[in-house]
Design a protein around this motif. Sequence first.
Motif: not given
Lengths: 219, 116
Positions: A7-15, A107-116, A122-124, A160-164
């Motif tokens: 589940d890439h979506w699950l991991h991307r929501s955490q890290f 996948n229907g989710i705006d991940w960038e907006k979800a983070e902001t 996200l853990k780094d 934005k790109h460097a942050k992730w």
Amino acid sequence: MAKVVFDHWLHRSQFTCRVCHVDLGFLMKKGETRMKAADNMKGYYCGACHNGEKHGFDPPVFKACSIPPAPDEMPRCDRCHSYGKDIKRKYEFAKFTEKMPKASLGNGIDWEKAETSGLINLKDNVPGTPLIKRLMPVQKDFSLESKGSWMGDILFSHKKHAKWNGCELCHPDIFLGVSRGATKYNMFQIYEGEYCGVCHLNVAFPLRDCMRCHVKPVK
Amino acid sequence: MNNVRLRKAVRQAVAVIVGGVIFVALPLNHEAGTSLLSSTTLAQAAEQPWEQEFNEVCAKTTDSMSLSREELKSLIARCEKLKPVIEGLEETTRKVYRKRLEMCKNLFVFMLESNK
């Protein structure tokens, strides 16, 4: 043992992307990492987190692999090795993302907006990858000229790109050119999975979502 | 009276422990910006010398844009020195760190080229 359903979506929501694709050494293309259960058991790859410890999660992160697994461990194996099996996932995409900002494509989710908006944090870093990370000084946003007259120019955000991703995920493997404009590429190459297409064809918002990059008005 | 003394002693002990934790955590927190301080510290304590060197060198990738040519050259040389050490490690460690070292060295080379 069934194939792993990841589940890439699950991991991307955490890290952030770079935790896995830089610090843990997961390569960017499916199957290229050639990871084995033994690697996980030594604490690498999935095993860096999936080792029965907490890592800031409650309950602790389940352990990745055991060879051979004891019969009572099989339900744990099934949490990943679930391809073709009727296994109830602990995290279902629809439920997990029901409150997240929506996007019309991907996948229907705006991940960038979800983070902001603070819905995901996200853990780094993960234990075992003790690189000291600082806030990176990066270039300001810059525009890239669109080749099509019907399309506005691109506003590219290094920040934005460097942050992730960090720097080394893109440079020089994906973008070799040392100065802006030195690497010439076009949408055909991007659609072939090169350059921006490495991520924006598979994971990040899709290429069909033109206006997310081509944000400047058409001249 | 004994209870008061006991409570005072407990309070002092707690203050010393909390103070110690803050003292240890602050410099790391300042630099790392991470909440995984205790785990990071434990991981670092168990590091091999090559791993320490790797972490020190590759942590510089986040500063790569502000490094001078001399600093970049020195980091590239340190990566080169680490390469044979990593090639001599067991299979999994070698596989993981070979790629990580390559990414980190390539970034320094990239930055050096762009600093011409």
